[in-house]
Design a protein around this motif. Sequence first.
Motif, PDB file in Angstrom:
ATOM      1  N   HIS A  91      31.483 -29.732  30.987  1.00 48.41           N
ATOM      2  CA  HIS A  91      30.545 -30.880  30.737  1.00 48.41           C
ATOM      3  C   HIS A  91      29.458 -30.320  29.989  1.00 48.41           C
ATOM      4  O   HIS A  91      28.689 -29.547  30.801  1.00 48.41           O
ATOM      5  CB  HIS A  91      30.204 -31.863  31.935  1.00 48.41           C
ATOM      6  CG  HIS A  91      31.465 -32.393  32.663  1.00 48.41           C
ATOM      7  ND1 HIS A  91      32.014 -33.516  32.389  1.00 48.41           N
ATOM      8  CD2 HIS A  91      32.264 -31.680  33.723  1.00 48.41           C
ATOM      9  CE1 HIS A  91      32.962 -33.795  33.232  1.00 48.41           C
ATOM     10  NE2 HIS A  91      33.250 -32.590  34.007  1.00 48.41           N
ATOM     11  N   THR A  92      29.133 -30.933  28.728  1.00 51.46           N
ATOM     12  CA  THR A  92      28.092 -30.572  28.186  1.00 51.46           C
ATOM     13  C   THR A  92      27.122 -31.809  27.844  1.00 51.46           C
ATOM     14  O   THR A  92      27.919 -32.614  27.465  1.00 51.46           O
ATOM     15  CB  THR A  92      28.130 -29.841  26.885  1.00 51.46           C
ATOM     16  OG1 THR A  92      29.058 -30.416  25.861  1.00 51.46           O
ATOM     17  CG2 THR A  92      28.927 -28.380  27.030  1.00 51.46           C
ATOM     18  N   ALA A  93      25.750 -31.755  27.844  1.00 52.27           N
ATOM     19  CA  ALA A  93      24.858 -32.847  27.403  1.00 52.27           C
ATOM     20  C   ALA A  93      23.696 -32.075  26.785  1.00 52.27           C
ATOM     21  O   ALA A  93      23.680 -30.763  26.824  1.00 52.27           O
ATOM     22  CB  ALA A  93      24.438 -33.556  28.425  1.00 52.27           C
ATOM     23  N   PRO A  94      22.861 -32.577  25.890  1.00 53.40           N
ATOM     24  CA  PRO A  94      21.679 -31.971  25.407  1.00 53.40           C
ATOM     25  C   PRO A  94      21.059 -30.991  26.432  1.00 53.40           C
ATOM     26  O   PRO A  94      20.535 -31.411  27.292  1.00 53.40           O
ATOM     27  CB  PRO A  94      20.815 -33.084  24.989  1.00 53.40           C
ATOM     28  CG  PRO A  94      21.743 -34.093  24.487  1.00 53.40           C
ATOM     29  CD  PRO A  94      22.787 -34.153  25.594  1.00 53.40           C
ATOM     30  N   GLY A  95      21.012 -29.689  26.020  1.00 54.81           N
ATOM     31  CA  GLY A  95      20.358 -28.667  27.040  1.00 54.81           C
ATOM     32  C   GLY A  95      20.931 -28.535  28.152  1.00 54.81           C
ATOM     33  O   GLY A  95      20.334 -27.628  29.068  1.00 54.81           O
ATOM     34  N   LEU A  96      22.132 -28.775  28.529  1.00 56.98           N
ATOM     35  CA  LEU A  96      22.832 -28.682  29.676  1.00 56.98           C
ATOM     36  C   LEU A  96      24.221 -28.634  29.715  1.00 56.98           C
ATOM     37  O   LEU A  96      25.115 -29.080  28.903  1.00 56.98           O
ATOM     38  CB  LEU A  96      22.489 -30.037  30.542  1.00 56.98           C
ATOM     39  CG  LEU A  96      22.851 -30.002  32.038  1.00 56.98           C
ATOM     40  CD1 LEU A  96      21.633 -29.027  32.586  1.00 56.98           C
ATOM     41  CD2 LEU A  96      22.602 -31.256  32.774  1.00 56.98           C
ATOM     42  N   LEU A  97      24.908 -27.541  30.571  1.00 54.53           N
ATOM     43  CA  LEU A  97      26.198 -27.152  30.757  1.00 54.53           C
ATOM     44  C   LEU A  97      26.547 -27.218  32.087  1.00 54.53           C
ATOM     45  O   LEU A  97      25.934 -26.299  32.925  1.00 54.53           O
ATOM     46  CB  LEU A  97      26.741 -26.008  30.030  1.00 54.53           C
ATOM     47  CG  LEU A  97      28.188 -25.756  30.035  1.00 54.53           C
ATOM     48  CD1 LEU A  97      28.550 -25.056  28.689  1.00 54.53           C
ATOM     49  CD2 LEU A  97      28.573 -24.769  30.963  1.00 54.53           C
ATOM     50  N   THR A  98      27.361 -27.926  32.611  1.00 62.67           N
ATOM     51  CA  THR A  98      28.093 -27.908  33.991  1.00 62.67           C
ATOM     52  C   THR A  98      29.556 -27.422  34.035  1.00 62.67           C
ATOM     53  O   THR A  98      30.228 -27.963  33.389  1.00 62.67           O
ATOM     54  CB  THR A  98      27.679 -29.097  34.774  1.00 62.67           C
ATOM     55  OG1 THR A  98      26.678 -29.706  34.820  1.00 62.67           O
ATOM     56  CG2 THR A  98      28.392 -29.144  36.109  1.00 62.67           C
ATOM     57  N   LEU A  99      29.733 -26.362  34.709  1.00 63.16           N
ATOM     58  CA  LEU A  99      31.226 -25.969  35.104  1.00 63.16           C
ATOM     59  C   LEU A  99      31.609 -26.376  36.326  1.00 63.16           C
ATOM     60  O   LEU A  99      30.913 -25.978  37.262  1.00 63.16           O
ATOM     61  CB  LEU A  99      31.108 -24.447  34.697  1.00 63.16           C
ATOM     62  CG  LEU A  99      32.705 -23.889  34.951  1.00 63.16           C
ATOM     63  CD1 LEU A  99      32.980 -22.735  33.971  1.00 63.16           C
ATOM     64  CD2 LEU A  99      32.963 -23.300  36.432  1.00 63.16           C
ATOM     65  N   THR A 100      32.533 -27.093  36.501  1.00 64.39           N
ATOM     66  CA  THR A 100      33.148 -27.322  38.079  1.00 64.39           C
ATOM     67  C   THR A 100      34.597 -27.017  38.060  1.00 64.39           C
ATOM     68  O   THR A 100      35.409 -26.633  36.964  1.00 64.39           O
ATOM     69  CB  THR A 100      33.170 -28.979  38.111  1.00 64.39           C
ATOM     70  OG1 THR A 100      33.750 -29.449  36.981  1.00 64.39           O
ATOM     71  CG2 THR A 100      31.373 -29.142  38.130  1.00 64.39           C
ATOM     72  N   GLY A 101      35.101 -26.945  39.282  1.00 67.63           N
ATOM     73  CA  GLY A 101      36.618 -26.545  39.305  1.00 67.63           C
ATOM     74  C   GLY A 101      37.013 -25.609  40.428  1.00 67.63           C
ATOM     75  O   GLY A 101      36.147 -25.339  41.356  1.00 67.63           O
ATOM     76  N   ASP A 102      38.184 -25.042  40.252  1.00 66.28           N
ATOM     77  CA  ASP A 102      38.538 -23.968  41.175  1.00 66.28           C
ATOM     78  C   ASP A 102      37.988 -22.588  41.383  1.00 66.28           C
ATOM     79  O   ASP A 102      37.920 -21.848  42.275  1.00 66.28           O
ATOM     80  CB  ASP A 102      40.017 -23.833  40.975  1.00 66.28           C
ATOM     81  CG  ASP A 102      40.855 -23.208  42.203  1.00 66.28           C
ATOM     82  OD1 ASP A 102      40.536 -23.467  43.048  1.00 66.28           O
ATOM     83  OD2 ASP A 102      41.561 -22.263  41.826  1.00 66.28           O
TER      84      ASP A 102
END
Length: 222
Positions: free
Chosen positions: A63-74
């Motif tokens: 998931h990306t948004a201005p100035g931010l990246l989140t990785l989720t999952g296994d």
Amino acid sequence: MSIDTTSFASTIATIQDRYHAQSLARAKNAFAGHEMRVLHSDGVYRHLRFATPGTGMFRFDIHTAPGLLTLTGDIGTFVFSRVRDMLSFFHDPTDTNVTYWAQKLLAPSGLQVNEYDEHVLRASLATLVDELTEHWTGESRAGLTGALELDVWGADDSHDLTVRALMEFQWTDPVTGETIEFPDAYELPMRSYGTQFLLACHGLRAASLHYVATVGGVDFSG
């Protein structure tokens, strides 16, 4: 919007890394059957899914948004922040820049993605032993090595007990009469980046390269 799906296999198969070859090989194996699904894409607001059809093993979402990246999952959950379009941050055709990327973690912290690594501690100790015993005979060094294997490495494979055994270790060379001790063993380098974090970094790099090549629209202006 429609969901676009593209094969991820060719991208992950072709990337190289000069410094993390072993973990990259694991990543190539883990992600070999993955596809990229663009679930949402609106400027820097994106939701991308990387998974092998029919299984959740090694699946990850970005998931990306201005100035931010989140990785989720296994392969864990990691949150990074550095530039406005974070997909550009991981776009490196040459190497997986693990050390620098760890500095840009919001969660977990850069320290938390480091794990005890016996191989690192053994290498650190070997360097110290070489310095302390450079004037010793080969027989004396062999005696010390055998004592370390028995009293330290053979004691337990857990971090705390191994370091404690090393701090309590004493061995006297019968030739020189010198006693070797490691009371400050806790200060020796003994950590390396964990498997999940390395997988995440390789996955993010390949994801960025793949997205730029197949979709585009990534902002590299910083």
